[in-house]
Design a protein around this motif. Structure first.
Motif, PDB file in Angstrom:
ATOM      1  N   LEU A  54       0.825  -1.203   0.000  1.00  0.00           N
ATOM      2  CA  LEU A  54       0.000   0.000   0.000  1.00  0.00           C
ATOM      3  C   LEU A  54       0.861   1.255   0.000  1.00  0.00           C
ATOM      4  O   LEU A  54       1.840   1.350   0.745  1.00  0.00           O
ATOM      5  N   GLN A  55       0.481   2.234  -0.818  1.00  0.00           N
ATOM      6  CA  GLN A  55       1.131   3.538  -0.771  1.00  0.00           C
ATOM      7  C   GLN A  55       0.460   4.416   0.280  1.00  0.00           C
ATOM      8  O   GLN A  55       1.125   5.061   1.083  1.00  0.00           O
ATOM      9  N   GLU A  56      -0.862   4.424   0.286  1.00  0.00           N
ATOM     10  CA  GLU A  56      -1.619   5.148   1.303  1.00  0.00           C
ATOM     11  C   GLU A  56      -3.085   4.812   1.125  1.00  0.00           C
ATOM     12  O   GLU A  56      -3.483   4.211   0.115  1.00  0.00           O
ATOM     13  N   PHE A  57      -3.895   5.175   2.095  1.00  0.00           N
ATOM     14  CA  PHE A  57      -5.341   5.092   1.920  1.00  0.00           C
ATOM     15  C   PHE A  57      -5.995   6.172   2.757  1.00  0.00           C
ATOM     16  O   PHE A  57      -5.408   6.706   3.704  1.00  0.00           O
ATOM     17  N   LYS A  58      -7.203   6.529   2.377  1.00  0.00           N
ATOM     18  CA  LYS A  58      -7.932   7.588   3.062  1.00  0.00           C
ATOM     19  C   LYS A  58      -9.356   7.126   3.319  1.00  0.00           C
ATOM     20  O   LYS A  58      -9.989   6.507   2.454  1.00  0.00           O
ATOM     21  N   ILE A  59      -9.848   7.438   4.511  1.00  0.00           N
ATOM     22  CA  ILE A  59     -11.247   7.187   4.841  1.00  0.00           C
ATOM     23  C   ILE A  59     -11.940   8.543   4.968  1.00  0.00           C
ATOM     24  O   ILE A  59     -11.542   9.383   5.765  1.00  0.00           O
TER      25      ILE A  59
END
Length: 453
Positions: free
Chosen positions: A244-249
């Protein structure tokens, strides 16, 4: 000349005119729609204003955004208001360069662009000196989003890999966002260890999940993440944290480009490689010898049950053609021998199945046989009755026979139904592969592989 044959009947001419108008409308939409969205579920954007030393806007200035990992560059020109905008930028770190005729060139070496966000980077240019100079400015984009009112939390790759994740599942971190509530994870559970998340009072099946801009919702699971016990409902695809590079909720007030559900929007971005070769390898170990006994087992005088787990894998990424084509791939394998609980809602006191006689795929029929007409354990053979007694013994409560407190003083094996015994006596179709003579082995052993590219 209108392009419509005047000699045709009026009704036919009207039909042709409506068709041309419809085609024109679709063409206009195709031109306008890309300009309406600064970012998508898998990209971000960057905007700002360029001015001179007195604060007057500079039109026609050239702004160049270069991805520091891939060296891929995009250029934009400020309009008459001095404003520039880069739409649909892949998340990452960018080097921004400002150039205008008669002004010094200014470069900002590092600006982070997160998924679904539009940071603002304004820059002031000074009049150029007789000898051309280039100025490098250490600066950051605004931390406060002024371009939209979306409430959410971005979790970067470093956070995902550094925080303790027993299940190696990024879903367990969604509860860090404001307004998000997650159920308690059972570290001894099987499957992928996903948790259901509720945001701002909405139900867990009201969330929307996307990976690299593609919806990954499990419609068979009715939007839930946790694998439902005893049914065909499954969770969603879970890449390993190192991929994963990043994630946003996003929990509320997100724009109209996100539809389908009224709960949270979770946007996951996977790694894509860069101009430099990078790789990693890992092994995470859980072993029974290192575990403490469960409180309930210990209070009942029972030994700790088996929990051995190996999670291993690696990643590799780099250029195929520098500045042009890149690759990234990862693999994670999980091997588990679990005597604690085999499902999300299993009690932690569930014992392993008793081993009768020899073990392994060469074991004899040590669980005995029960006739199809049997209505009690007493009608089974001696081996089956011995197996039932060993199966029921750990479930005695307070030294009394029976499964439940206050039950009648009967033999423990009388609580084991013969149908359950017959299921446990089913022979394995391929004993050499399953390493057990039975379809249901002595202990739960799981293998799980998570490849990604």
């Amino acid at each position: 000349m209108t392009g419509i044959d005047e000699r045709k009947p009026l009704a036919e001419r009207k039909t042709e005119d409506i068709g041309r108008r419809t085609l024109l409308a679709f063409l206009l939409l195709a031109v306008w729609v890309p300009a309406l969205f600064g970012q998508t579920a898998a990209t971000g954007a960057l905007t700002g204003t360029v001015t001179d030393a007195q604060g007057a806007v500079i039109g026609g200035a050239t702004v160049t955004a270069t991805n520091t990992d891939t060296n891929q560059a995009r250029r934009a020109t400020t309009n008459e208001n001095g404003t520039y905008r880069f739409n649909l930028l892949p998340p990452g770190t960018y080097r921004i360069k400002f150039e205008a005729s008669g002004f010094q060139t200014v470069e900002v070496p590092s600006i982070a662009v997160n998924v679904t966000e539009t940071p603002v980077l304004d820059r002031r240019l000074d009049v150029a000196a007789p000898v051309q100079q280039e100025v490098t400015v250490q600066a950051a984009a605004e931390a406060i989003q002024t371009t939209d009112s979306t409430l959410g939390t971005v979790i970067a790759a470093r956070t995902v890999t550094d925080l303790p994740l027993t299940t190696r599942n990024y879903i367990n971190l969604l509860g860090l966002a404001a307004g998000a509530n997650a159920d308690v994870a059972n570290a001894a559970a099987g499957a992928k260890g996903s948790q259901n998340i509720a945001t701002n009072g909405a139900s867990p099946n009201s969330n929307n999940y996307q990976m690299d801009g593609v919806p990954i919702n499990s419609f068979s699971g009715i939007g839930n993440l946790a694998e439902a016990v005893g049914s065909s409902r499954g969770g969603i695809a879970i890449p390993n944290p190192d991929a994963l590079q990043e994630f946003k909720i996003q929990t509320s007030t997100y724009d109209a480009s996100y539809g389908r559900n009224v709960g949270a929007n979770v946007n996951v971005v996977t790694k894509s490689g860069g101009n430099v070769f990078h790789g990693s390898a890992w092994e995470f170990l859980r072993n029974t010898a290192l575990n403490a006994n469960d409180w309930f087992l210990n209070s009942a005088g029972l030994p700790k049950t088996r929990m051995d787990q190996h999670q291993f894998g690696g990643t590799v990424g780099g250029p195929v053609k520098k500045d042009k084509v890149f690759f990234f791939t990862s693999y994670q394998g999980t091997r588990t021998k679990n005597g604690l609980g085999t499902a999300q809602n299993a009690a932690t006191t569930n014992p392993s199945l008793p081993v009768m006689g020899t073990t392994g795929f060469n074991a004899d029929a040590s669980r005995g046989k029960c006739p199809l007409s049997a209505t009690s354990v007493a009608q089974c053979d001696a081996a089956a009755q011995a197996f039932a007694a060993a199966l029921a013994a750990p479930n005695q409560y307070g030294g009394k026979a029976g499964v439940f407190p206050g039950s009648a003083t009967i033999t423990p094996e009388a609580n084991i139904h013969p149908v359950a015994l017959r299921l446990l006596q089913l022979a394995a179709p391929n004993p050499a592969q399953s390493r057990s003579a039975y379809l249901i082995p002595e202990r739960c052993s799981r293998s799980r592989r998570i490849p990604s590219a």
